[in-house]
Structures are given as structure tokens and as C-alpha cells.
Design a protein around this motif. Structure first.
Motif, mmCIF file in Angstrom:
data_model
loop_
_atom_site.group_PDB
_atom_site.id
_atom_site.type_symbol
_atom_site.label_atom_id
_atom_site.label_comp_id
_atom_site.label_asym_id
_atom_site.label_seq_id
_atom_site.Cartn_x
_atom_site.Cartn_y
_atom_site.Cartn_z
ATOM 1 N N PRO A 7 -38.675 20.275 -17.705
ATOM 2 C CA PRO A 7 -37.970 19.157 -17.055
ATOM 3 C C PRO A 7 -38.903 17.974 -16.835
ATOM 4 O O PRO A 7 -40.104 18.139 -16.676
ATOM 5 C CB PRO A 7 -37.491 19.764 -15.735
ATOM 6 C CG PRO A 7 -38.411 20.900 -15.472
ATOM 7 C CD PRO A 7 -38.824 21.433 -16.814
ATOM 8 N N VAL A 20 -29.298 15.741 -16.155
ATOM 9 C CA VAL A 20 -29.585 15.342 -17.541
ATOM 10 C C VAL A 20 -29.347 13.836 -17.644
ATOM 11 O O VAL A 20 -28.225 13.365 -17.445
ATOM 12 C CB VAL A 20 -28.688 16.087 -18.549
ATOM 13 C CG1 VAL A 20 -29.115 15.739 -19.971
ATOM 14 C CG2 VAL A 20 -28.756 17.582 -18.337
ATOM 15 N N SER A 22 -30.569 9.925 -19.703
ATOM 16 C CA SER A 22 -31.123 9.301 -20.924
ATOM 17 C C SER A 22 -32.308 8.425 -20.535
ATOM 18 O O SER A 22 -32.256 7.195 -20.623
ATOM 19 C CB SER A 22 -30.062 8.471 -21.633
ATOM 20 O OG SER A 22 -28.926 9.251 -21.929
ATOM 21 N N TYR A 82 -33.779 16.628 -16.550
ATOM 22 C CA TYR A 82 -34.255 16.588 -17.927
ATOM 23 C C TYR A 82 -33.961 15.230 -18.557
ATOM 24 O O TYR A 82 -33.011 14.541 -18.190
ATOM 25 C CB TYR A 82 -33.581 17.682 -18.763
ATOM 26 C CG TYR A 82 -34.001 19.079 -18.384
ATOM 27 C CD1 TYR A 82 -35.038 19.720 -19.075
ATOM 28 C CD2 TYR A 82 -33.364 19.767 -17.358
ATOM 29 C CE1 TYR A 82 -35.426 21.010 -18.729
ATOM 30 C CE2 TYR A 82 -33.742 21.049 -17.009
ATOM 31 C CZ TYR A 82 -34.785 21.675 -17.702
ATOM 32 O OH TYR A 82 -35.167 22.943 -17.363
ATOM 33 N N ASP A 83 -34.786 14.908 -19.542
ATOM 34 C CA ASP A 83 -34.590 13.703 -20.343
ATOM 35 C C ASP A 83 -33.910 14.096 -21.649
ATOM 36 O O ASP A 83 -34.438 14.904 -22.414
ATOM 37 C CB ASP A 83 -35.949 13.044 -20.618
ATOM 38 C CG ASP A 83 -35.822 11.757 -21.431
ATOM 39 O OD1 ASP A 83 -34.674 11.327 -21.680
ATOM 40 O OD2 ASP A 83 -36.869 11.192 -21.806
ATOM 41 N N SER A 84 -32.725 13.545 -21.918
ATOM 42 C CA SER A 84 -31.983 13.915 -23.137
ATOM 43 C C SER A 84 -32.251 12.970 -24.294
ATOM 44 O O SER A 84 -31.712 13.170 -25.384
ATOM 45 C CB SER A 84 -30.479 13.923 -22.839
ATOM 46 O OG SER A 84 -30.017 12.593 -22.671
ATOM 47 N N ALA A 91 -29.515 17.023 -25.672
ATOM 48 C CA ALA A 91 -28.596 17.362 -24.584
ATOM 49 C C ALA A 91 -28.080 18.792 -24.738
ATOM 50 O O ALA A 91 -27.952 19.539 -23.755
ATOM 51 C CB ALA A 91 -27.430 16.379 -24.566
ATOM 52 N N VAL A 94 -30.863 21.206 -23.773
ATOM 53 C CA VAL A 94 -30.998 21.270 -22.321
ATOM 54 C C VAL A 94 -29.835 22.050 -21.703
ATOM 55 O O VAL A 94 -30.022 22.829 -20.749
ATOM 56 C CB VAL A 94 -31.071 19.847 -21.726
ATOM 57 C CG1 VAL A 94 -30.979 19.881 -20.209
ATOM 58 C CG2 VAL A 94 -32.367 19.155 -22.164
ATOM 59 N N VAL A 121 -24.554 20.811 -12.639
ATOM 60 C CA VAL A 121 -25.342 19.859 -13.436
ATOM 61 C C VAL A 121 -24.808 18.452 -13.209
ATOM 62 O O VAL A 121 -23.591 18.225 -13.222
ATOM 63 C CB VAL A 121 -25.276 20.207 -14.939
ATOM 64 C CG1 VAL A 121 -26.028 19.167 -15.763
ATOM 65 C CG2 VAL A 121 -25.837 21.596 -15.196
ATOM 66 N N GLU A 124 -24.138 13.977 -18.312
ATOM 67 C CA GLU A 124 -25.137 13.052 -18.817
ATOM 68 C C GLU A 124 -24.698 11.601 -18.580
ATOM 69 O O GLU A 124 -23.590 11.356 -18.150
ATOM 70 C CB GLU A 124 -25.305 13.354 -20.334
ATOM 71 C CG GLU A 124 -26.719 13.230 -20.873
ATOM 72 C CD GLU A 124 -27.044 11.852 -21.395
ATOM 73 O OE1 GLU A 124 -26.172 10.966 -21.430
ATOM 74 O OE2 GLU A 124 -28.198 11.651 -21.776
ATOM 75 N N MET A 133 -22.383 18.821 -23.856
ATOM 76 C CA MET A 133 -22.860 19.665 -22.755
ATOM 77 C C MET A 133 -21.715 20.428 -22.106
ATOM 78 O O MET A 133 -21.830 21.620 -21.807
ATOM 79 C CB MET A 133 -23.557 18.796 -21.703
ATOM 80 C CG MET A 133 -24.927 18.287 -22.107
ATOM 81 S SD MET A 133 -25.599 17.198 -20.836
ATOM 82 C CE MET A 133 -25.564 18.284 -19.415
ATOM 83 N N GLN A 144 -19.947 20.427 -13.996
ATOM 84 C CA GLN A 144 -20.731 19.276 -14.452
ATOM 85 C C GLN A 144 -20.144 18.026 -13.811
ATOM 86 O O GLN A 144 -18.946 17.758 -13.923
ATOM 87 C CB GLN A 144 -20.669 19.171 -15.983
ATOM 88 C CG GLN A 144 -21.376 17.955 -16.569
ATOM 89 C CD GLN A 144 -21.191 17.848 -18.072
ATOM 90 O OE1 GLN A 144 -20.585 18.726 -18.691
ATOM 91 N NE2 GLN A 144 -21.697 16.781 -18.662
#
Length: 825
Positions: A7, A20, A22, A82-84, A91, A94, A121, A124, A133, A144
Motif C-alpha cells: 500500500p 484505492v 489514482s 493503494y495507488d491504482s 485496480a 489491488v 473499500v 476508485e 473492482m 465498496q
């Protein structure tokens, strides 16, 4: 699963929330040779400062909750952010990792899938990665909650049963954008979109709503950040060449940046940009000054107390501990932490101060919009966990951090959450969507020359239809204009015309055709013209119906005055003639011409002249019946007298023959009876006509379309022509007798005068018939009056003028001797 992905930001806790975002713009492109293990997916490009702020807002919210005594007291929330790289492959990677956790121990029990699993989550930021995702983590019943994925497709609970979001669906934004375009009268627009789920679905919803609003699209083009440069340039050239002034762009800021950079290379005509929320509120996009005046919808501005201080609290140890923060720091200050390895970068000397940054999206908290969505998403999950593990007892909250809960329980509770945070309500409908409210934002230049985002109105989808949209401030338009730009394929058709579509072109392209005769259109852009009511006619502009002017032969117009003067003049002439005859009633010429019939003829001629006046003026029931019957009876009376005089001439010469006693059979009593008999027949015809079907006033709407003729309908046409025919019959009979007597000797013989007068009479009335039938409107009446006057003047001038001339100017001829001189020619 392959290589474990670490992460970007993380912290342990009793319950872990995944994230998640960008944070980077691009993923490093890997070429696979299928002979060696591919290298791990990694991000490239610069860091998106705005996305980093979203991540920091999540951490700030989690720390707020961990310090709260009301929400999850005694429980510590952890996070894994996290960076997608704004890419689907990362994505998905992750998503699998968040679903199975990072625990290296393999569990063989029934709940192996739950080991190390996050409770929920957040993310994104984009719709396409969010879709990928959701399909994965939805299988594990992990909720999500997205703060920035707006694709309307994600509202489908059949496909995405565990998906929620704190930002409204693009379906609402698309409807709002269509209403916005319609509000300003733009019917001819261009459309560009990102070739992604966000752009394609959002634009499809917008185009559908725009079509319902009567808006036409000149072009609709798609592009994506990874497309070849030639594809981006083609879209830019289409925008430059188009005739549509307004361009609606449905794209995330990462894609939109690529297009605007291409447009900035070569000047293009001014365009009014209408932006979707994703890019129109992005502070980084406002560096494209040629888009000044852009308008669009943004999530409502908000205030998060304490967030700015948290964002600025970046100590060197914090920065050094996180690779993402280290990269952000080095990019921001163009230096290298630790020992420098780059030629163009110096070593950070410790004097760098994040608080000195003014225009960085990371530190700009004046326009917190999506940041608040991420903040609310954390609180929504926290409330769901709270409701699953905490219990209210005696107004105190007891939470057990050792309670093992599954993500499915959090999912169930998330559907029920309904709370208020910082004055902002948070709840989800059956589709996992919040109530849709937007601000209408406008890019306006400040005094310093920079572009500022100004709120100029609001949109609330929960309000009644027609009341959702409001504007409360003046807008600045493209190129700093103050007037609403015009963007139409064809200028509006003014009233008095109608729209005719141009073949092969959209419905907004049309020609304006003037309304045909007798029809109007009284609104702008009328598709049809409609006829005026029967008694109305269009004005010259053909945009309103006016009452038709009423026309009849009036005493106020020149023609009516002339005819009236001749009528009265003729009557006066007849009376004067009668006075002359009466004064000289004992003279030979008067006595020789049957003075009784002469006076009766003069009387009937006076009535003939006067009856023509009844034809002038507006028709009424009485005038219509009077004018035709009076005319018919007086003329028959006149013809009867002329016929009597003609018979007297013939009988007089018969009486001069030896042994003839004809005159005793045609003396004064018989002459009177003849006049009465012939006149009675006409009176009988007129009476039958009036009883069965009399003349009546009517409005003639057919002769002239643009005006009404007031006239007398004949009622019975047979009755009218019977009256005229009887007069004509008497005239012909009289003419024949006069012709027979015209060569009889002696000066008192007036058969020649009667012949000539009957010739004029017959000529006038024979000419009258075609003239009467063919004359339009009031001229029909004028022709009838002219025929009456002409025949009456013909009679009085032919029969009485020569005698008056002798009586007044040649008295020497007014003697019995002269009249009895048979040799006198």
C-alpha cells in the motif's frame, strides 16, 4: 496472485478499511515476451496532488473517528490505501489483494476467504476501475464506497450489488447538463467524451436527455489518454472546424488535460465549454486560460474543520517514511531527499515549507468538493461498523473490538446508514446513490488574471420538475463576454414563418418559410402555420389575425356619393320636367301626348331614380327586400306607362281610318286598367318572392379572402330573374310596338322617341346581365344602380327632353297647326 503490492499509505487497526486512489496518472507499459516472469506493475508520471489530498482526507477522517468518544469508542480503525495508477490492471490486482489479504498463512477452514480481508473499500476515483473492482470484491460481499465514480451504470444492483457512492450518479448530471444547455437556448452543440465507462455512459445519458430537450449534436467524438497523438489531434481539429459554439465535454481531468494541451498548441475560434464535474472543478485544469468562461456542475463546496492543518503537517520523518509522500515532496520542491543522484535536482536542505505553496491542489482547501465525498465515505463505513459491533445501553455506547464481523454485516448496515457530518447528510437509496445536488460553477478571471471557480447557481434533483435549476449570479462567457453566446444551426424563425427541415440534416437545421396566404404563426420557431378564423385575416407580417374589413357600397365613398348625386339629380330632373308639363298642361304638345300617362310615367321615373338610393349603405333585412321589389315594381310601372303611350299612338292612327271606333275601346279607363294590370303582375311576382324566399343580408366570405362583402343574397334566384325577365318582356313588347309605329305621320307621333328610349333601355339591361354576374363585391351593386340610372335617364331624355325643349325654347312649334301639319318632316 503473483507479487504482493504494497500500500502507498497504511496503518494497522482493529478493523481495516481499504482505499484505492489514482495517485499517479499512468501505469508503466510492459511488453510481455511470455518467456520470463513479467515485472511487477508500477506507476509512472507525476503525482496527482488532488488525489493525494483525497488520501490524506481519508486518513484525517479515520484519525478523527479513532479520537471520537461517540463513534466506535475504544476501537481503532486501520487503513490500507493503494495507488491504482488510474489503470484497470492495477485496480484489479489491488482488488484481489484486498479481498484475500496479505496474510501469508493459508487457511483451510470454511472462512479462508475472510482471512485478512478489509471491512470495506473506498474508491476508485474513476468509473472504469471501480467497475472492475466491484465485480471482484462484490463476489466476497465486501462493500465498496466510491467518492468519485459517477457512471450511471454502477446504480445497477444486479451487476454491482455491493457498490455505494457518496457522489451523485452521472444520470442526474447528464439531465442537469441538458437542462442547462436548453436554458441558454443552445440547440447546436459539439460533444467530446472520454473513451471509458465514465465518458461513454455519461455522454450517452446526456445525449438522450439532450434529444428530449430538442438539442442537436453536430459531432460526438471520443478519445482516451493512451490513444495515439494523431487521434487526439483529429478530435482537436474537429472542434476547431465546427460551427457549434458550445462544446460539452464528459471526461475525467486526466483525459481532458491531454485534449486541452493539444488545443492550446494552435489557436482555435472561441468555444463555450460545458464541463462534467470530473474536470470542471479540478484546480489544475484552470491553467488552460482559453477555457475561461467554462461552466458546469460541481459537487457542493464544503468545509472540513482541521483538514488544512492536517495536510500541512508534513514533518520530514513523515515524508521520509512514505515513498508516495517522498515523491510528492521531491516533485513539489524539485529536490532530492537524502543524497542527490540526479544532475538536475539538488539535495533538499530542510528549508522547504509546504505552507509556502499557494497554488498546489494539495494545499488548496478553498474548494473542497470531492474531498468531502471521500471524507463522508469513511464516516459512512465507520457508522456501518459501529452499528454492527456496538450496542447502546443506558445512553452509553459499548463496543467490543474483539467481535468478529464479516464484511457482509457491514454491507447490510451500510444500506441503512443515515447521519449528518459537518452539516452534510449522508444516506443511500436502493441503488446505493445519495441525493443529487450540484453547484453550477463558472470559470471567471480575477483581477490578477488568474481563473477562479465561482458558484453561480444550484441544481437539486429532489425538487419538483421545473424548479430544480436556479441561477443567482452573473456568468462570464467564452473570451470574457457578458452576453450569452449563440450556438444554433439556424437562427430562430420569427413569427409569421414556419420551420421546414433541411434534407439530410438534424432537426435543428431548417429553413424559415413564410406562412401561406390566410395563415399565421404567432410564436418563434413554429413548426406549422394555422389558418385564421373565417371572419379574420392575417396582418402583413402574418403573425396575428385581424378582423377582416367589411366592405359595402357606402355613402362615404366617392363611388357611392357619385351614384347618390345622380340618383337625386335624376329625381330632381324628373320633378322639374313634371312641373314644366304641369305648367303647360293645356298646351297642344302636352295634350297630344296623353298627359295622364305622361305624369304617371314621370312619377314612376322619379321612384326609379330614388329606389337606386336603397342600394347604397349597409344591407339590412328591410333594405334588401325593399331595394329589389321597389326597383322591380317601379320599373314595371314605368314600362306599363310607356307601353300604354305606344298603344295609344297605334290606336290613334287606327281611329283615323274610316269607320274605325277603336279609341272607344282604348280610352283613359282602359289605359289605366292596362297600367294597373301589368303592374299588378309584377306586384304578384314580388309578393310570391318575398313570401317564399325573400332577399336577406349576408356576409360574402368567398369573393375576397381578405375582406368581407356585405351584400343582399337574392334568396330565390328564380324570383329575382322573374322580376327582371318580366321587365325585359315588357320592354321588348314596347320596343316592338314602337318600331311598328315609328313611321306613322304627324309631329305628335312619339313612337320614334319611345323606340330610341327602348333601344337604350334594352341595350343597358342586356349589358347589365353579364356585368352583374361577373362584377365582384360592392361593384355588383354599383352595376345594378348604374343600369337603373342609365335606363331611367334614357327614358326621360329620349321621351321628355325634346318636348321640354319645344315648350321652353320653341314655343312657336307648340301649336295645333304645327302639330297637324302632316307635310312637316
Amino acid at each position: 496472485m503473483g507479487t504482493i503490492r504494497l500500500p502507498a499509505l497504511s496503518m494497522d487497526g482493529d478493523y481495516v478499511i481499504g482505499g484505492v486512489l489514482s495517485i499517479h496518472h499512468y501505469m508503466h507499459t510492459v511488453k510481455h515476451n511470455y518467456t520470463t516472469m513479467p515485472e511487477p506493475l508500477r506507476c509512472t508520471g507525476s503525482i496527482d496532488s488532488r488525489e493525494l489530498r483525497f488520501a490524506q482526507a481519508m486518513i484525517f477522517a479515520i484519525e478523527e473517528i479513532n479520537n471520537s468518544t461517540e463513534l466506535l469508542p475504544g476501537i481503532k480503525l486501520g487503513y490500507q490505501i493503494y495507488d491504482s495508477c488510474a489503470s484497470v490492471p492495477v485496480a484489479v490486482h489491488v482488488a484481489f489483494q484486498l479481498s484475500s489479504g496479505m496474510d501469508p498463512v493459508f487457511y483451510t477452514g470454511d472462512k479462508c476467504s475472510q482471512s485478512g480481508m478489509v471491512m470495506a473499500v473506498i474508491g476508485e476515483s474513476g468509473s472504469t476501475p471501480s467497475i472492475s473492482m466491484s465485480r471482484i470484491i462484490g463476489s466476497f460481499n465486501i462493500p465498496q464506497v466510491s467518492h468519485f465514480a459517477t457512471c450511471a451504470c454502477l446504480s445497477d444492483k444486479q451487476q454491482y450489488p455491493t457498490f455505494f457512492r457518496t457522489i451523485p450518479s452521472d444520470q442526474f448530471q447528464a439531465d442537469a447538463l441538458a437542462k442547462l444547455v436548453k436554458h441558454f437556448g443552445w440547440t447546436w452543440i459539439g460533444a467530446v467524451r472520454s473513451d471509458s465507462d465514465y465518458g461513454n455512459n455519461g455522454m450517452a445519458s446526456f445525449l438522450d436527455a439532450a434529444h428530449k430537450e430538442g438539442i442537436c449534436v453536430e459531432y460526438s467524438e471520443s478519445f482516451y489518454r493512451t490513444h495515439p497523438h494523431s487521434r487526439i489531434r483529429r478530435v482537436a481539429d474537429i472542434i476547431r472546424r465546427s460551427t457549434a459554439m458550445v462544446v460539452v465535454a464528459f471526461a475525467p481531468s486526466g483525459d481532458m488535460r491531454i485534449l486541452l494541451e493539444e488545443l492550446s498548441r494552435k489557436p482555435s475560434p472561441p468555444r463555450q465549454w460545458i464541463g462534467s464535474e470530473s474536470w470542471v472543478t479540478d484546480p489544475d485544469m484552470r491553467r488552460f486560460s482559453f477555457c475561461a468562461g467554462a461552466i458546469g456542475f460541481g459537487i457542493e463546496k464544503s468545509v472540513i474543520p482541521g483538514l488544512r492543518d492536517f495536510l500541512l503537517d508534513l514533518s520530514p520523518s513523515k515524508v521520509a517514511a512514505s515513498p508516495v509522500l517522498t515523491e510528492f515532496w521531491e516533485d513539489t520542491f524539485n529536490c532530492r531527499l537524502g543524497k542527490s543522484t540526479a544532475i538536475d535536482k539538488s539535495v533538499c536542505d530542510g528549508t522547504e515549507d509546504i505552507q509556502m505553496l499557494e497554488k498546489s491542489p494539495y494545499t488548496d482547501t478553498s474548494q473542497l468538493r470531492i474531498t468531502n465525498m471521500a471524507y463522508k465515505a469513511v464516516y459512512a463505513i465507520a457508522h456501518a461498523i459501529h452499528n454492527a459491533v456496538c450496542q447502546e445501553t443506558n445512553s452509553t455506547t459499548q463496543c467490543d473490538k474483539f467481535t468478529e464481523i464479516e464484511s457482509k454485516e457491514v454491507l447490510t448496515q451500510l444500506k441503512k446508514v443515515n447521519f449528518s457530518q459537518n452539516g452534510y447528510d449522508v444516506s443511500f437509496d436502493a441503488n446505493g446513490d445519495p441525493v443529487a445536488t450540484y453547484e453550477l460553477v463558472n470559470w471567471q478571471k480575477s483581477e490578477s488574471g488568474s481563473i477562479e471557480l465561482v458558484t453561480v447557481g444550484h441544481y437539486d434533483a429532489s425538487l419538483p420538475a421545473g424548479q430544480e435549476f436556479s441561477i443567482n449570479r452573473k456568468l462570464t462567457w467564452a473570451k470574457g463576454g457578458t452576453q450569452v453566446p449563440v450556438s444554433v444551426c439556424t437562427d430562430s424563425c420569427p413569427p409569421g414563418t414556419r420551420k421546414v427541415l433541411q434534407k439530410g440534416k438534424p432537426t435543428c437545421c431548417y429553413d424559415c418559410i413564410p406562412c401561406p396566404e390566410g395563415e399565421i404563426s404567432n410564436v418563434t420557431d413554429s413548426p406549422d402555420c394555422f389558418p385564421c378564423p373565417k371572419e379574420f385575416w392575417p396582418n402583413a407580417e402574418r403573425d396575428t389575425c385581424l378582423p377582416k374589413p367589411v366592405e359595402f357600397l357606402s355613402f362615404n365613398e366617392i363611388l357611392g356619393i357619385i351614384l347618390a348625386v345622380f340618383s337625386v339629380g335624376g329625381a330632381c330632373l324628373t320633378i322639374i320636367t313634371a312641373a314644366v308639363f304641369y305648367h303647360h298642361r293645356k298646351s297642344p304638345i302636352v295634350r297630344a301626348n296623353n298627359s295622364e300617362l305622361s305624369f304617371l310615367l314621370l312619377f314612376s321615373l322619379t321612384l326609379c331614380f330614388l329606389c337606386s338610393i336603397t342600394f347604397i349603405g349597409p344591407p339590412s333585412e328591410w333594405s334588401c327586400m325593399l331595394r329589389h321589389t321597389a326597383f322591380g315594381i317601379t320599373f314595371v310601372l314605368c314600362m306599363s306607362c310607356v307601353l300604354g303611350k305606344t298603344i295609344v299612338v297605334l290606336m290613334a292612327f287606327k281611329a283615323t281610318l274610316p269607320g274605325s271606333n277603336v279609341m272607344k275601346w282604348f280610352g283613359p279607363p282602359q289605359q289605366r286598367m292596362t297600367v294597373v294590370f301589368f303592374t299588378f303582375i309584377q306586384v304578384l311576382i314580388c309578393t310570391i318572392w318575398l313570401v317564399l324566399s325573400p332577399p336577406f343580408p349576408m356576409k360574402n366570405l368567398t369573393t375576397y379572402k381578405e375582406r368581407i362583402i356585405l351584400e343582399c343574397a337574392l334568396g330565390s334566384t328564380i324570383g329575382f330573374w322573374a322580376v327582371l325577365g318580366y321587365i325585359g318582356l315588357l320592354a321588348v313588347f314596347c320596343f316592338v310596338l314602337a318600331v311598328l309605329a315609328r313611321k306613322l305621320p304627324d309631329n305628335f307621333n312619339e313612337a320614334k322617341l319611345i323606340t330610341f328610349s327602348m333601344l337604350i333601355f334594352c341595350a343597358v339591361w342586356i349589358t347589365f346581365i353579364p356585368a352583374y354576374v361577373s362584377s365582384p363585391g360592392k361593384f355588383t351593386v354599383a352595376v345594378e344602380i348604374f343600369a337603373i340610372l342609365a335606363s331611367s335617364f334614357g327614358l326621360i331624355l329620349c321621351i321628355f327632353a325634346p318636348k321640354c325643349f319645344i315648350i321652353l325654347f320653341k314655343p312657336e312649334k307648340n301649336t295645333k297647326k304645327h302639330l297637324m301639319n302632316k307635310n312637316q318632316s
